[in-house]
Design a protein around this motif. Sequence first.
Motif, short mmCIF file in Angstrom:
data_model
loop_
_atom_site.label_atom_id
_atom_site.label_comp_id
_atom_site.label_asym_id
_atom_site.label_seq_id
_atom_site.Cartn_x
_atom_site.Cartn_y
_atom_site.Cartn_z
N PRO A 57 6.44 -6.18 -16.63
CA PRO A 57 5.59 -7.07 -15.82
C PRO A 57 6.25 -7.58 -14.54
N LEU A 58 7.54 -7.93 -14.60
CA LEU A 58 8.21 -8.46 -13.41
C LEU A 58 8.29 -7.43 -12.30
N GLU A 59 8.57 -6.16 -12.67
CA GLU A 59 8.68 -5.10 -11.67
C GLU A 59 7.31 -4.79 -11.07
N LYS A 60 6.28 -4.76 -11.92
CA LYS A 60 4.92 -4.54 -11.42
C LYS A 60 4.52 -5.65 -10.47
N HIS A 61 4.89 -6.88 -10.82
CA HIS A 61 4.56 -8.03 -9.97
C HIS A 61 5.27 -7.93 -8.63
N ARG A 62 6.54 -7.50 -8.65
CA ARG A 62 7.31 -7.37 -7.40
C ARG A 62 6.67 -6.35 -6.46
N ILE A 63 6.30 -5.18 -7.01
CA ILE A 63 5.67 -4.13 -6.19
C ILE A 63 4.33 -4.60 -5.65
N ALA A 64 3.55 -5.28 -6.51
CA ALA A 64 2.23 -5.78 -6.09
C ALA A 64 2.38 -6.82 -4.99
N GLU A 65 3.37 -7.70 -5.11
CA GLU A 65 3.59 -8.75 -4.11
C GLU A 65 4.02 -8.15 -2.77
N GLU A 66 4.85 -7.10 -2.85
CA GLU A 66 5.29 -6.41 -1.64
C GLU A 66 4.08 -5.86 -0.88
N PHE A 67 3.21 -5.20 -1.62
CA PHE A 67 2.01 -4.62 -1.01
C PHE A 67 1.10 -5.72 -0.47
N HIS A 68 0.91 -6.80 -1.24
CA HIS A 68 0.03 -7.89 -0.82
C HIS A 68 0.52 -8.52 0.47
N SER A 69 1.84 -8.68 0.59
CA SER A 69 2.42 -9.26 1.80
C SER A 69 2.14 -8.39 3.01
N MET A 70 2.33 -7.08 2.87
CA MET A 70 2.03 -6.14 3.97
C MET A 70 0.55 -6.19 4.32
N GLN A 71 -0.29 -6.25 3.29
CA GLN A 71 -1.74 -6.27 3.49
C GLN A 71 -2.16 -7.51 4.28
N GLU A 72 -1.62 -8.67 3.91
CA GLU A 72 -1.99 -9.91 4.59
C GLU A 72 -1.51 -9.91 6.04
N GLN A 73 -0.32 -9.36 6.27
CA GLN A 73 0.20 -9.28 7.64
C GLN A 73 -0.69 -8.39 8.51
N SER A 74 -1.09 -7.25 7.95
CA SER A 74 -1.94 -6.33 8.68
C SER A 74 -3.31 -6.95 8.93
N LEU A 75 -3.84 -7.66 7.94
CA LEU A 75 -5.16 -8.30 8.08
C LEU A 75 -5.12 -9.38 9.16
N GLU A 76 -4.03 -10.14 9.21
CA GLU A 76 -3.91 -11.18 10.21
C GLU A 76 -3.86 -10.59 11.63
N LEU A 77 -3.10 -9.50 11.80
CA LEU A 77 -3.05 -8.83 13.10
C LEU A 77 -4.42 -8.28 13.48
N PHE A 78 -5.12 -7.74 12.48
CA PHE A 78 -6.44 -7.20 12.74
C PHE A 78 -7.40 -8.31 13.18
N ARG A 79 -7.35 -9.46 12.49
CA ARG A 79 -8.23 -10.58 12.85
C ARG A 79 -7.95 -11.05 14.28
N GLN A 80 -6.69 -11.04 14.66
CA GLN A 80 -6.35 -11.40 16.04
C GLN A 80 -7.00 -10.42 17.02
N ASP A 81 -6.96 -9.14 16.68
CA ASP A 81 -7.61 -8.10 17.51
C ASP A 81 -9.11 -8.37 17.65
N ILE A 82 -9.76 -8.68 16.52
CA ILE A 82 -11.20 -8.92 16.53
C ILE A 82 -11.54 -10.16 17.35
N ASP A 83 -10.72 -11.22 17.22
CA ASP A 83 -10.94 -12.44 18.01
C ASP A 83 -10.83 -12.15 19.50
N LEU A 84 -9.85 -11.33 19.87
CA LEU A 84 -9.70 -10.96 21.28
C LEU A 84 -10.92 -10.18 21.78
N LEU A 85 -11.40 -9.25 20.95
CA LEU A 85 -12.59 -8.48 21.29
C LEU A 85 -13.80 -9.40 21.50
#
Length: 293
Positions: A57-85
């Motif tokens: 469980p700990l290793e699965k959680h670590r991998i999932a958290e890594e992905f979630h962090s990347m996902q949130e960063q990408s989503l935030e950059l995308f939202r900035q793009d949409i706001d600019l548009l």
Amino acid sequence: MNIVVGALVGRLSYKCDILFRVIDIRETNGQKTAILYGEDYRLIADAPIQDLKLLPPLEKHRIAEEFHSMQEQSLELFRQDIDLLKNKQEFNLTNAYREDLSYFQMPGKVLHLDGDRNYLKKCLDMYEKIGVPVKGVHCNEKEMPEQIGSLIEKYRPDIVVITGHDAYSKAKGKKSDINAYRHSKYFVRTVREARRKIPHLDQLVIFAGACQSHFESLIHAGANFASSPGRVNIHALDPVYIVAKISFTGFKESINVWDVVRNTLTGDKGLGGLETKGVLRTGMPYSMVDDDE
């Protein structure tokens, strides 16, 4: 070690770098082989049972958290793009804010075909967060060429996503040989069928491909955007970021490929395409009808 269908595992030979779901176990001459789907990457693979490790469980959680962090960063950059548009569009529509105009916008409608039911749900959740109108259809990659024509007629989308799982196998041929790929040839056929319905690149925008897909064949078949130029793995949500940017860009504006790709989770090694016009349309006036009147 009890490896069963549905288990989350890593491959020992790859140092458990990717989290996989076991979707099938096959036995040939006493040798058990698991068919694997990437949990966060659009990759299909097979591996001997003895090469698999059930992740704690700990290793699965670590991998999932890594992905979630990347996902949130990408989503935030995308939202900035949409706001600019949106700010740019509002500036132009109101004559640099000198006119008080009421208007409404219609983002491009998306038809998303996905070979993985779990990925489809993740993508639909993300479309909803961003505000993209979408119809999602779960469809086996091999059946997509037969299904796409009637689906386009039924839903009349502005953008089509053709994705699922894929993988390149060195044992089956060179990277230039489409037969060395698990599902690329089906994606290519699906793109061709879609282009038979709507040939013009700006009347129907197509994203096609998954992990390690044959990028060149998909583009030549008629896709506007595709994976994977560097034959690398792409994240499950990468198609969402691509088509959402197109959906929110005005139809008179051309989209620079780098502007679309730069905020995806994979970048230009995993995704590429052709200069394409947006599909968002603006209308006026914005009217709110009061049912009590």
